[in-house]
Design a protein around this motif. Sequence first.
Motif, PDB file in Angstrom:
ATOM      1  N   LEU A 147       0.833  -1.200   0.000  1.00 56.49           N
ATOM      2  CA  LEU A 147       0.000   0.000   0.000  1.00 56.49           C
ATOM      3  C   LEU A 147       0.868   1.251   0.000  1.00 56.49           C
ATOM      4  N   VAL A 148       1.936   1.237   0.813  1.00 57.13           N
ATOM      5  CA  VAL A 148       2.848   2.388   0.826  1.00 57.13           C
ATOM      6  C   VAL A 148       3.469   2.561  -0.551  1.00 57.13           C
ATOM      7  N   LEU A 149       3.858   1.437  -1.143  1.00 55.65           N
ATOM      8  CA  LEU A 149       4.509   1.475  -2.448  1.00 55.65           C
ATOM      9  C   LEU A 149       3.581   2.075  -3.506  1.00 55.65           C
ATOM     10  N   CYS A 150       2.307   1.729  -3.429  1.00 54.99           N
ATOM     11  CA  CYS A 150       1.351   2.232  -4.417  1.00 54.99           C
ATOM     12  C   CYS A 150       0.935   3.672  -4.155  1.00 54.99           C
ATOM     13  N   SER A 151       1.248   4.177  -2.957  1.00 56.97           N
ATOM     14  CA  SER A 151       0.646   5.443  -2.542  1.00 56.97           C
ATOM     15  C   SER A 151       0.920   6.623  -3.489  1.00 56.97           C
ATOM     16  N   PRO A 152       2.135   6.774  -4.082  1.00 56.16           N
ATOM     17  CA  PRO A 152       2.318   7.923  -4.971  1.00 56.16           C
ATOM     18  C   PRO A 152       1.377   7.882  -6.166  1.00 56.16           C
ATOM     19  N   ALA A 153       1.116   6.664  -6.662  1.00 58.38           N
ATOM     20  CA  ALA A 153       0.216   6.532  -7.804  1.00 58.38           C
ATOM     21  C   ALA A 153      -1.221   6.841  -7.401  1.00 58.38           C
ATOM     22  N   LEU A 154      -1.513   6.730  -6.078  1.00 59.59           N
ATOM     23  CA  LEU A 154      -2.879   6.969  -5.607  1.00 59.59           C
ATOM     24  C   LEU A 154      -3.132   8.430  -5.291  1.00 59.59           C
ATOM     25  N   ALA A 155      -2.049   9.213  -5.263  1.00 60.55           N
ATOM     26  CA  ALA A 155      -2.148  10.573  -4.718  1.00 60.55           C
ATOM     27  C   ALA A 155      -3.279  11.361  -5.355  1.00 60.55           C
ATOM     28  N   LYS A 156      -3.398  11.268  -6.668  1.00 62.89           N
ATOM     29  CA  LYS A 156      -4.408  12.101  -7.333  1.00 62.89           C
ATOM     30  C   LYS A 156      -5.672  11.323  -7.648  1.00 62.89           C
ATOM     31  N   ALA A 157      -5.695  10.048  -7.265  1.00 64.33           N
ATOM     32  CA  ALA A 157      -6.767   9.193  -7.757  1.00 64.33           C
ATOM     33  C   ALA A 157      -8.058   9.302  -6.951  1.00 64.33           C
ATOM     34  N   GLY A 158      -7.982   9.772  -5.699  1.00 65.30           N
ATOM     35  CA  GLY A 158      -9.207   9.868  -4.914  1.00 65.30           C
ATOM     36  C   GLY A 158      -9.558   8.579  -4.198  1.00 65.30           C
ATOM     37  N   TRP A 159     -10.591   8.668  -3.336  1.00 59.56           N
ATOM     38  CA  TRP A 159     -10.879   7.552  -2.443  1.00 59.56           C
ATOM     39  C   TRP A 159     -11.431   6.298  -3.107  1.00 59.56           C
ATOM     40  N   PRO A 160     -12.194   6.384  -4.236  1.00 60.03           N
ATOM     41  CA  PRO A 160     -12.678   5.109  -4.789  1.00 60.03           C
ATOM     42  C   PRO A 160     -11.537   4.186  -5.200  1.00 60.03           C
ATOM     43  N   VAL A 161     -10.492   4.764  -5.801  1.00 62.07           N
ATOM     44  CA  VAL A 161      -9.346   3.946  -6.199  1.00 62.07           C
ATOM     45  C   VAL A 161      -8.655   3.393  -4.958  1.00 62.07           C
ATOM     46  N   VAL A 191       9.318  -4.499  -9.973  1.00 62.63           N
ATOM     47  CA  VAL A 191       8.425  -4.099 -11.070  1.00 62.63           C
ATOM     48  C   VAL A 191       7.355  -3.135 -10.553  1.00 62.63           C
ATOM     49  N   LEU A 192       6.783  -3.494  -9.390  1.00 62.32           N
ATOM     50  CA  LEU A 192       5.744  -2.640  -8.815  1.00 62.32           C
ATOM     51  C   LEU A 192       6.304  -1.262  -8.471  1.00 62.32           C
ATOM     52  N   ALA A 193       7.499  -1.250  -7.873  1.00 64.29           N
ATOM     53  CA  ALA A 193       8.116   0.026  -7.506  1.00 64.29           C
ATOM     54  C   ALA A 193       8.364   0.860  -8.760  1.00 64.29           C
ATOM     55  N   SER A 194       8.833   0.218  -9.841  1.00 60.79           N
ATOM     56  CA  SER A 194       9.097   0.957 -11.077  1.00 60.79           C
ATOM     57  C   SER A 194       7.804   1.512 -11.654  1.00 60.79           C
ATOM     58  N   ALA A 195       6.717   0.751 -11.496  1.00 58.77           N
ATOM     59  CA  ALA A 195       5.448   1.191 -12.073  1.00 58.77           C
ATOM     60  C   ALA A 195       4.816   2.298 -11.233  1.00 58.77           C
ATOM     61  N   ALA A 196       4.909   2.174  -9.893  1.00 57.78           N
ATOM     62  CA  ALA A 196       4.162   3.083  -9.030  1.00 57.78           C
ATOM     63  C   ALA A 196       4.948   4.359  -8.733  1.00 57.78           C
ATOM     64  N   LEU A 197       6.282   4.284  -8.750  1.00 56.04           N
ATOM     65  CA  LEU A 197       7.074   5.449  -8.368  1.00 56.04           C
ATOM     66  C   LEU A 197       7.572   6.176  -9.614  1.00 56.04           C
ATOM     67  N   ASP A 198       7.699   7.489  -9.482  1.00 60.64           N
ATOM     68  CA  ASP A 198       8.165   8.301 -10.589  1.00 60.64           C
ATOM     69  C   ASP A 198       9.552   8.838 -10.251  1.00 60.64           C
ATOM     70  N   PRO A 199      10.598   8.285 -10.875  1.00 60.35           N
ATOM     71  CA  PRO A 199      11.950   8.716 -10.512  1.00 60.35           C
ATOM     72  C   PRO A 199      12.224  10.173 -10.878  1.00 60.35           C
ATOM     73  N   LEU A 200      11.344  10.731 -11.699  1.00 63.74           N
ATOM     74  CA  LEU A 200      11.560  12.123 -12.104  1.00 63.74           C
ATOM     75  C   LEU A 200      10.952  13.106 -11.107  1.00 63.74           C
ATOM     76  N   VAL A 201      10.257  12.583 -10.092  1.00 60.32           N
ATOM     77  CA  VAL A 201       9.471  13.466  -9.233  1.00 60.32           C
ATOM     78  C   VAL A 201      10.342  14.530  -8.558  1.00 60.32           C
ATOM     79  N   ARG A 202      11.588  14.174  -8.241  1.00 61.91           N
ATOM     80  CA  ARG A 202      12.403  15.143  -7.497  1.00 61.91           C
ATOM     81  C   ARG A 202      12.972  16.225  -8.401  1.00 61.91           C
ATOM     82  N   PHE A 203      12.901  16.006  -9.726  1.00 66.38           N
ATOM     83  CA  PHE A 203      13.391  17.054 -10.627  1.00 66.38           C
ATOM     84  C   PHE A 203      12.275  17.996 -11.054  1.00 66.38           C
TER      85      PHE A 203
END
Lengths: 299, 324
Positions: free
Chosen positions: A147-161, B25-37
Motif C-alpha cells: 500500500l505504501v509502495l502504491c501510494s504515490p500513484a494513488l495521490a491524485k486518484a481519490g478515495w474510490p481507487v 516491477v511494482l516500484a518501477s510502475a508506481a514510483l516516478d523517478p523524475l518526481v524530485r526534478f
Amino acid sequence: MTTASDVRPVTAGSVLGPVRPSGGVWHRVVRDRQAWVGAGLLAGIVLWALVGPVLRPWDATHVDLTAFGQPPSARHWFGTNDIGQDLYQQVLVGLRKSLVVALVAAPVATALAAVVGAVAGLAGGWVDRALMAGVDLMLVVPSFYLLVLCSPALAKAGWPVLALVIAALTWMIMARVVRAQTRSLRDRGFVRAARFAGAPLGWVVVRHIWPNLASLLVADVTVGVGAAVLTEATMSYFGIGVRVPDVSLGTLLAAGGPAAATRPWLFVCPALVLVVAVCAVSLLGDALRDALDTGAGRG
Amino acid sequence: MLRYLARRAANMLLLALLATSGGYVLASAALDPLVRFRGSNPPVPDEQVRRALALTGTDPDTPLAGRLGSWLAGLARGSLGTSVDNRPVTSEIAERAGTSLQLLVLGTVLGVGLGVLVGIVGAVRQHRWFDRVTTQGSFVVLATPTFVVAVLLMVGATRLNDATGRQIIRFTGQYTPGHDGWAGLADRASHLLLPTVALTLGLVAVFSRYQRAALLDVLSTDLVRGARAMGHTQRSALVRHGVRVALVPMSTLAVYTGGMVLAGATITELTFSWHGMGEYLLLAARRGDVNAAAGTVACAAVLVLALGLVADLLHAWLDPRVRL
C-alpha cells in the motif's frame, strides 16, 4: 507449501466436512444475542452518520470565531479544533467517508476471493497451482508495504481507487479458505452431476459453489468491513490514504495525533468513534462466523 | 525431516526471488523517478537528469526488463543499487533493518509467547473471570488501530513524566543522543518500552484468540481424557496431549501471520518515529526512489519468509507427521 486445509486452524467446520445448508446458519444467527447487539450497534452508527449532522446548527467547515481549540461543551459536543471548526460535524463527515471506503473495499475483496478460490478449487490442475502460487506470492510481502509502495500513484486518484487498492491487497487468505471449501464441495453429488452433464465451470461456480458458501462469504464481507476501516485509518494517519479535500476518521486522527497530549479530544473523539464502529462490525462478523462453525456458541 | 526442510527452503527461495522481482516491477510502475526534478526552478538540465537516472538505473527509456535484469544482477552481487541521495541502499537497509529487528524480535517473542499463554489459560478456565476479561480486552484491542494504541501510550507516558517531573519513560526515536555505556543502554531500553508494549498488546490479542479456540477444539475431543485414563496427572495430560496438539494449527497459522506481524512492527516504529525500514519505505515512496523501495520490499519478503520458516520448524517439531 502448507496445504489449504491448514489455513483456518480455528474453525473445525471448514476442515471436518461440507458446509451446512445455509438455512441452519441463518437460524442460528437470528437466535444469537451477539449478532443482534452487533447489528443494532451498527445500524445505530450508520443512522447517526446519516442524520447526526441535523442535530447541530453548523456544518463541518463552519468556523466558530468564539471557540478556538475548545474542549467538548454543550455548544460543541466534541470540542473544536485550532481554527474553530466543530469536531462533532467533522467526525460525522469522516465516519461517512471511512464507512463508504470500507463498504466498497470489503465486498470487492470478498468477490475477488470468491472468484479466485472457487475457480482454483474446482478447476484443479495447473490453474489451481498457478492461482495459489500467485496468492502465496502476494502473502509474502505485507500488504501495508504494498500500500505504501502504491501510494504515490494513488495521490491524485481519490478515495474510490484507494478502496479498490485496499481490496486488491487483502483478499488472499479468504481465497485460500474458499478454495478449501470448494474442494470439499467438488466431490459432492450435485457438483459432480453438474460437471458430468457438461455444465461449464462458471455455471457450476455460480449455481452450485457460491450458494453453498453464501454464509461464509457474507461473514467475510462483514469482518472485512472492520478490517478495511482499520486499514484506511492507518494509511490516512501516515498521509498516504484519504487525502485533502476528503476527510476520514484516519485524517482526523492524523490531525489530532500531535495534539493528543495537550488537546486530547481532537484525538480521542475520532478514535472512540472508530473503535466503536469496528467493534460493532466485528460483533456481527464474529457471530456470523461462529454460526458457521460446528462448535458454535463457544466463542 | 531433512528432505522436508530442503523442499521448504527451495520453495521459499523461489518465492523470495519472485516476490523481490515483483517488488521491483511494482516500484518501477508506481514510483516516478523524475518526481524530485519536477518543479525545480531553475529547471535541472536534461543532461544532468539523465546522468542521475543512469546512476540509479532508473532511466525510463531503458525497457523495464532491462532495468529489472541489471537490478537482479546487482542483487546477485549483493548490491541493491544506489538511492536518490547517492548512497548504497544495501548499507542503509542493513542499518535500518537492525533497528527494526530489535522491535520485531522482542515484540514477536513476547506477543506470541504471552498470547499463547493467555489463550491456554482462557481455554482451560473457560468462562471464568480471566477468560472473560481477556476475551473482551482482546476484542477491543483488535478493534483499535495500532497507531492509536501507540499514541495513547505516549500520552500516558507524557502524563507520568509531567506528574513526577522527571523523564521516566522516553519514547521519541530509538535513543537520546549523548548517552554512552550503561546510561546509553538504559536509555535505549527506556525507548524500547512503549513500542514493545504497543506491538505486544496487539499480537497477544490476536494469538490468544487463536490459541484459545484451538485448545478448545482439542479439549472437546477425547485426547486429554484418554491421557488421564492412561494415568497422566491432569496437568501433564493437559500440557502433553492438549496444549501440544493445539499448538500445531497455531504454527501453521504463523506462516500466514508473518506479514501481519511485520506490518504491525512497521506501523509501531513509524508511530514512534524510529528510523527503521518503514520510514525508509515511506521516504522512498515520497522521493520516487525505486531502488530504496524495491530493496525494502525485498528485505520485508525475506523477513516474512524467515518468520514462516521458524513457524515451519516449530510445526515439524510439534507434529511428527510432517517430518515424513
